[in-house]
Design a protein around this motif. Structure first.
Motif, PDB file in Angstrom:
ATOM      1  N   SER A  95     -16.750 115.309 -39.205  1.00  0.00           N
ATOM      2  CA  SER A  95     -15.557 115.426 -38.379  1.00  0.00           C
ATOM      3  C   SER A  95     -15.797 116.450 -37.285  1.00  0.00           C
ATOM      4  O   SER A  95     -16.490 117.437 -37.496  1.00  0.00           O
ATOM      5  CB  SER A  95     -14.350 115.853 -39.228  1.00  0.00           C
ATOM      6  OG  SER A  95     -13.213 116.072 -38.418  1.00  0.00           O
ATOM      7  N   THR A  96     -15.205 116.218 -36.116  1.00  0.00           N
ATOM      8  CA  THR A  96     -15.248 117.212 -35.049  1.00  0.00           C
ATOM      9  C   THR A  96     -13.871 117.807 -34.843  1.00  0.00           C
ATOM     10  O   THR A  96     -13.572 118.376 -33.822  1.00  0.00           O
ATOM     11  CB  THR A  96     -15.739 116.584 -33.728  1.00  0.00           C
ATOM     12  OG1 THR A  96     -14.890 115.478 -33.388  1.00  0.00           O
ATOM     13  CG2 THR A  96     -17.163 116.108 -33.859  1.00  0.00           C
ATOM     14  N   GLN A  97     -13.018 117.664 -35.857  1.00  0.00           N
ATOM     15  CA  GLN A  97     -11.679 118.228 -35.798  1.00  0.00           C
ATOM     16  C   GLN A  97     -11.469 119.085 -37.028  1.00  0.00           C
ATOM     17  O   GLN A  97     -11.919 118.757 -38.119  1.00  0.00           O
ATOM     18  CB  GLN A  97     -10.614 117.118 -35.778  1.00  0.00           C
ATOM     19  CG  GLN A  97     -10.760 116.151 -34.624  1.00  0.00           C
ATOM     20  CD  GLN A  97      -9.790 114.998 -34.741  1.00  0.00           C
ATOM     21  OE1 GLN A  97      -9.024 114.930 -35.680  1.00  0.00           O
ATOM     22  NE2 GLN A  97      -9.837 114.100 -33.779  1.00  0.00           N
ATOM     23  N   ASP A 129     -14.320 111.318 -37.929  1.00  0.00           N
ATOM     24  CA  ASP A 129     -15.043 110.776 -36.784  1.00  0.00           C
ATOM     25  C   ASP A 129     -16.174 109.844 -37.194  1.00  0.00           C
ATOM     26  O   ASP A 129     -16.434 108.856 -36.526  1.00  0.00           O
ATOM     27  CB  ASP A 129     -15.587 111.925 -35.926  1.00  0.00           C
ATOM     28  CG  ASP A 129     -14.465 112.690 -35.242  1.00  0.00           C
ATOM     29  OD1 ASP A 129     -13.657 112.052 -34.560  1.00  0.00           O
ATOM     30  OD2 ASP A 129     -14.392 113.911 -35.393  1.00  0.00           O
ATOM     31  N   ASN A 156     -15.652 106.375 -35.568  1.00  0.00           N
ATOM     32  CA  ASN A 156     -14.274 106.280 -35.103  1.00  0.00           C
ATOM     33  C   ASN A 156     -14.228 105.906 -33.620  1.00  0.00           C
ATOM     34  O   ASN A 156     -15.015 106.399 -32.819  1.00  0.00           O
ATOM     35  CB  ASN A 156     -13.572 107.623 -35.334  1.00  0.00           C
ATOM     36  CG  ASN A 156     -12.063 107.499 -35.268  1.00  0.00           C
ATOM     37  OD1 ASN A 156     -11.516 107.001 -34.295  1.00  0.00           O
ATOM     38  ND2 ASN A 156     -11.390 107.960 -36.315  1.00  0.00           N
ATOM     39  N   ASN A 169     -12.098 106.823 -31.545  1.00  0.00           N
ATOM     40  CA  ASN A 169     -11.701 107.988 -30.749  1.00  0.00           C
ATOM     41  C   ASN A 169     -12.882 108.901 -30.433  1.00  0.00           C
ATOM     42  O   ASN A 169     -12.766 109.781 -29.576  1.00  0.00           O
ATOM     43  CB  ASN A 169     -10.626 108.795 -31.476  1.00  0.00           C
ATOM     44  CG  ASN A 169      -9.308 108.053 -31.554  1.00  0.00           C
ATOM     45  OD1 ASN A 169      -8.959 107.312 -30.643  1.00  0.00           O
ATOM     46  ND2 ASN A 169      -8.580 108.238 -32.644  1.00  0.00           N
ATOM     47  N   LEU A 170     -13.998 108.723 -31.134  1.00  0.00           N
ATOM     48  CA  LEU A 170     -15.158 109.581 -30.909  1.00  0.00           C
ATOM     49  C   LEU A 170     -15.918 109.175 -29.659  1.00  0.00           C
ATOM     50  O   LEU A 170     -16.348 110.021 -28.871  1.00  0.00           O
ATOM     51  CB  LEU A 170     -16.086 109.548 -32.122  1.00  0.00           C
ATOM     52  CG  LEU A 170     -17.323 110.442 -32.053  1.00  0.00           C
ATOM     53  CD1 LEU A 170     -16.918 111.912 -31.985  1.00  0.00           C
ATOM     54  CD2 LEU A 170     -18.237 110.210 -33.245  1.00  0.00           C
ATOM     55  N   CYS A 171     -16.090 107.874 -29.455  1.00  0.00           N
ATOM     56  CA  CYS A 171     -16.840 107.395 -28.297  1.00  0.00           C
ATOM     57  C   CYS A 171     -16.589 105.913 -28.107  1.00  0.00           C
ATOM     58  O   CYS A 171     -16.049 105.235 -28.998  1.00  0.00           O
ATOM     59  CB  CYS A 171     -18.339 107.666 -28.465  1.00  0.00           C
ATOM     60  SG  CYS A 171     -19.101 106.680 -29.770  1.00  0.00           S
ATOM     61  N   CYS A 218     -19.794 112.120 -26.784  1.00  0.00           N
ATOM     62  CA  CYS A 218     -18.801 112.281 -27.851  1.00  0.00           C
ATOM     63  C   CYS A 218     -17.524 112.893 -27.291  1.00  0.00           C
ATOM     64  O   CYS A 218     -17.547 113.977 -26.707  1.00  0.00           O
ATOM     65  CB  CYS A 218     -19.350 113.176 -28.972  1.00  0.00           C
ATOM     66  SG  CYS A 218     -20.756 112.458 -29.828  1.00  0.00           S
ATOM     67  N   LYS A 219     -16.427 112.208 -27.456  1.00  0.00           N
ATOM     68  CA  LYS A 219     -15.100 112.678 -27.038  1.00  0.00           C
ATOM     69  C   LYS A 219     -15.078 113.129 -25.580  1.00  0.00           C
ATOM     70  O   LYS A 219     -14.408 114.101 -25.224  1.00  0.00           O
ATOM     71  CB  LYS A 219     -14.613 113.798 -27.964  1.00  0.00           C
ATOM     72  CG  LYS A 219     -14.324 113.297 -29.374  1.00  0.00           C
ATOM     73  CD  LYS A 219     -13.642 114.312 -30.223  1.00  0.00           C
ATOM     74  CE  LYS A 219     -13.257 113.687 -31.574  1.00  0.00           C
ATOM     75  NZ  LYS A 219     -12.635 114.640 -32.482  1.00  0.00           N
ATOM     76  N   GLY A 220     -15.836 112.419 -24.748  1.00  0.00           N
ATOM     77  CA  GLY A 220     -15.815 112.697 -23.320  1.00  0.00           C
ATOM     78  C   GLY A 220     -16.775 113.768 -22.867  1.00  0.00           C
ATOM     79  O   GLY A 220     -16.990 113.950 -21.672  1.00  0.00           O
ATOM     80  N   TYR A 221     -17.352 114.528 -23.814  1.00  0.00           N
ATOM     81  CA  TYR A 221     -18.339 115.535 -23.433  1.00  0.00           C
ATOM     82  C   TYR A 221     -19.678 114.859 -23.143  1.00  0.00           C
ATOM     83  O   TYR A 221     -19.901 113.706 -23.507  1.00  0.00           O
ATOM     84  CB  TYR A 221     -18.517 116.573 -24.542  1.00  0.00           C
ATOM     85  CG  TYR A 221     -17.292 117.421 -24.794  1.00  0.00           C
ATOM     86  CD1 TYR A 221     -16.917 118.416 -23.898  1.00  0.00           C
ATOM     87  CD2 TYR A 221     -16.522 117.226 -25.932  1.00  0.00           C
ATOM     88  CE1 TYR A 221     -15.795 119.192 -24.127  1.00  0.00           C
ATOM     89  CE2 TYR A 221     -15.393 118.005 -26.170  1.00  0.00           C
ATOM     90  CZ  TYR A 221     -15.034 118.981 -25.268  1.00  0.00           C
ATOM     91  OH  TYR A 221     -13.927 119.747 -25.491  1.00  0.00           O
TER      92      TYR A 221
END
Length: 363
Positions: A4-6, A17, A66, A68-70, A99-102
């Motif tokens: 997870s990145t949250q 994620d 996920n 939402n991750l990419c 990942c997540k826009g980064y």
């Protein structure tokens, strides 16, 4: 294993994620409805790898990512395994880009070793794969899975020692510290998580879910922040006013390597007992470490503190100067008599008290 990145609690509504599964025994072609049978809501189509055994039973890997991750197009399968048909270990790798826009690219490895296969042959194969991954050392790499090698028995188990030596020599650290398979007569740590960016990990937890005879591992890592930034932020939390940290970068690594190579170690070897040699070794090693990675001390700046603060400008006066600058901005953006009056009044106030504070300071 779950990545997870949250941060947050791991309840029923938690959106992980990445989910990595081992021993799936899954062959897509043999499912009644194909891939549709194993889809998960909110996740891209799983990346499934069939068991390596010719029988198709035992083993098998799967990765769920996920949405939402990419984007799905940002998921890239690749294989650093030089011997994909080698039955002593199953390996599945993906690159997750943006990942997540980064701009970050995270490499994720999913691993399974059957307990019936040779640990020595597995370690040899794993070493070859890690050698291939060396070219990606600047990226964040996570390798997770069921290794069936018990790190709780590290002191007495040569296979565990070889695995730790192998991974650490390539810059990876194993972060799971509690048993992951518990029975009425044993507790073993055979599910591992290895990372090459330890400072980017915020937690590694064990979930007591009865979905399997193994416990699930949840690892949370940071995105969009460099390792050095994370170290500095952690130091700030420890001591908000004055904090210390070290910078770890390639140039420092090369300097440290050169210092160690140039050291003759004669002071360590000459005329000392075992304890004396150890103490001298630690002293020499620490000296080179401090030279290559010097300890930096910084003071946390106040919110409105100037770049080169004057000692007579007190915090409340910094706030006043900031307010004066904002009023000037408002006047320039929206010229009016009212805004000009507000700015002039604040300017007169700040100039008066700056002069007064400066005179008081030099008395």
């Amino acid at each position: 294993a779950v990545v997870s990145t949250q941060s947050g609690y791991y309840g029923r509504d938690q959106k992980f994620d990445v989910i990595c599964l081992n021993e799936t025994n899954c062959i897509i072609e043999k499912l009644p409805n194909g891939l549709t049978d194993i889809l998960l809501d909110g996740f891209h189509d799983p990346i499934v790898q069939a068991p390596i055994r010719s029988t198709g039973r035992g083993g098998g890997l799967a990765i769920y990512i996920n949405k939402n991750l990419c984007e799905y197009d940002h998921i890239e399968k690749f294989d650093p395994n030089p011997e994909p048909s080698n039955v002593h270990g199953e390996f599945q790798f993906v690159k997750i880009n943006r990942c997540k826009g980064y701009k970050n690219t995270v490499i994720l490895g999913n691993v399974y070793r059957s307990p019936s296969r040779s640990p020595d042959n597995f370690n040899t194969l794993f070493d070859m794969i890690l050698n291939k991954l060396n070219r990606h050392s600047k990226k964040q790499v996570l390798i997770v899975g069921d290794f069936n090698i018990d790190h709780i028995q590290h002191d007495n188990d040569i296979h565990s020692q070889h695995l730790i030596d192998n991974t650490t020599s390539h810059g990876f650290i194993q972060v799971v510290s509690r048993p992951t398979r518990i029975t009425d007569h044993s507790a073993t740590l055979i599910d591992h998580v290895y990372t090459n960016k330890i400072a980017s990990l915020t937690s590694c937890d064990i979930l007591t879910l009865d979905l399997s005879d193994h416990l699930a591992i949840v690892t949370t890592c940071l995105l969009g922040i460099s390792t050095d930034e994370n170290l500095i932020n952690n130091a700030k939390k420890t001591n908000p006013e004055n904090f210390e940290f070290r910078i770890f970068k390639e140039a420092n690594d090369l300097r440290f390597k050169q210092l160690i190579e140039d050291e003759h170690w004669t002071d360590v070897l000459d005329g000392l007992d075992a304890q004396g040699q150890y103490n001298k070794f630690i002293e020499t090693y620490t000296r080179h470490y401090n030279t290559a990675y010097p300890l930096i001390t910084q003071r946390t700046r106040r919110k409105k503190e100037r770049l080169n603060p004057k000692p007579w400008i007190l915090p409340w006066l910094e706030e006043a100067c900031d307010r004066k600058n904002r009023l000037y901005h408002d006047f320039v953006k929206h010229p009016s008599v009212s805004n000009k009056t507000k700015y002039d009044k604040m300017k007169k106030f700040t100039e008066k008290h700056i002069k007064k504070s400066k005179n008081s300071y030099y008395k």
